[in-house]
Design a protein around this motif. Structure first.
Motif: not given
Length: 264
Positions: A1-8, A10-14, A28-34
Motif C-alpha cells: 500500500m505504501e508503494t502504491q501511495f508513493e506512486t500515485l 509521484d503521478l499527481q506531482k508530475w 520520456k516522462s510524458i510517454e511513461h505517464y500518458v
C-alpha cells in the motif's frame, strides 16, 4: 500500500508540474505517464489538458475580476492571468481563493516602478476592490441570526460577521457599477474613497461611506462603544452632541436596512 501511495503521489506531482510548468523536451516522462491514442501522440494528448487547464482557470479569473477584465481587454488580462497562475498556482480543490494574491502580484511585477503610471495604479486598485468584494461571498456570515432594526437600542447593536471596510485610491466602485451596467467608463483620477461590504441574507451590498462614517465603523470594529465614539466626535469637531447624535440616527437608519447590525 505504501508503494502504491508513493506512486500515485509521484503521478499527481508530475501531472501538476506538467500542467503548470510544462517541459517541452520531457518526452520520456510524458510517454511513461500518458498513453497515445489511435490519432494522437502522448504529447498531443497532454497538450489538450495543458490548454484546457489554463483556459478554465483564466475563465474563473475573468469571472472574479470583471471590471479589471473590461479595463485591460481580453489579450492583456489573459496574459497577466497566465503569468500570475504560473507564479501562484492553484493549490486548493476550490477555486474560491484563486485570485487572492492577484493584486499583490500586479503590484510586485508592475513595469513602471521607477516612473509610476496612473492607469497601472488604477488597475491594481481595481483588482484589490474586486478581490475584497469576492471574499465577502465566501466569508462566514450571520444568516439565520436576528438582525437589528431602527428601534434596537445602541447598546444592543453588534456588527455582523460578514462585514468589512476598505479604502481605495480611486473611485473604483463607480467604475465597477458602470461596467456591471454594460457602460464604458473612463479611468478616473486619483481620489480616495471609503467602502463597506456586507452580506445580508446572501445578498452583498456595497456601501459608499464618507470619511467620518468610515472612522465611526473603524472605531466600532476596534471595540469602542457607540456612545464613546459619538462623544469623541463631538469633542473633536466642536459640534454639539445633539447634532452628532442626529447624524448618527440617519446613519443607523440606512445601515440597519442593509443588515450591518445584529441584535445582541
Amino acid at each position: 500500500m505504501e508503494t502504491q501511495f508513493e506512486t500515485l503521489l509521484d503521478l499527481q506531482k508530475w501531472m501538476q508540474s506538467s500542467l503548470i510548468a510544462p517541459q517541452p523536451q520531457d518526452v520520456k516522462s510524458i510517454e511513461h505517464y500518458v498513453s497515445p491514442s489511435k490519432t494522437l501522440t502522448a504529447q498531443q494528448r497532454l497538450a489538450i489538458y495543458q490548454r484546457s487547464y489554463y483556459s478554465r482557470l483564466i475563465e474563473c479569473m475573468r469571472g472574479q475580476f470583471k471590471a479589471l477584465h473590461h479595463t485591460l481587454g481580453d489579450a492583456l488580462f489573459d496574459d497577466f492571468s497566465r503569468l500570475y497562475l504560473k507564479e501562484k498556482p492553484s493549490s486548493s480543490p476550490s477555486l474560491a481563493n484563486l485570485g487572492d494574491d492577484f493584486p499583490n502580484f500586479l503590484n510586485s511585477t508592475r513595469p513602471d516602478k521607477d516612473n509610476p503610471e496612473l492607469w497601472i495604479d488604477f488597475m491594481i486598485a481595481m483588482a484589490q476592490f474586486e478581490c475584497d468584494l469576492y471574499r465577502i461571498f465566501d466569508q462566514e456570515g450571520s444568516e439565520g441570526k436576528t438582525l437589528a432594526d431602527y428601534k434596537t437600542l445602541d447598546r444592543d447593536l453588534k456588527l455582523q460577521k460578514c462585514f468589512a471596510i476598505h479604502t481605495y485610491p480611486f473611485d473604483v466602485n463607480t467604475y465597477y457599477q458602470q461596467v456591471a451596467q454594460e457602460k464604458s467608463p473612463e479611468i478616473t483620477s486619483a481620489n480616495t474613497i471609503y467602502i463597506a461590504f456586507v452580506r445580508t441574507n446572501y445578498q452583498v451590498y456595497i456601501i459608499s461611506l464618507s470619511k467620518i462614517q468610515y472612522q465611526f465603523l473603524e472605531a466600532l470594529l476596534k471595540g469602542e462603544s457607540i456612545t464613546a465614539i459619538l462623544n469623541r466626535f463631538s469633542t473633536e469637531s466642536g459640534l454639539p452632541i445633539t447634532t452628532v447624535n442626529k447624524e448618527w440616527l440617519d446613519w443607523k437608519k440606512a445601515w440597519v436596512n442593509k443588515g450591518l447590525f445584529l441584535k445582541r
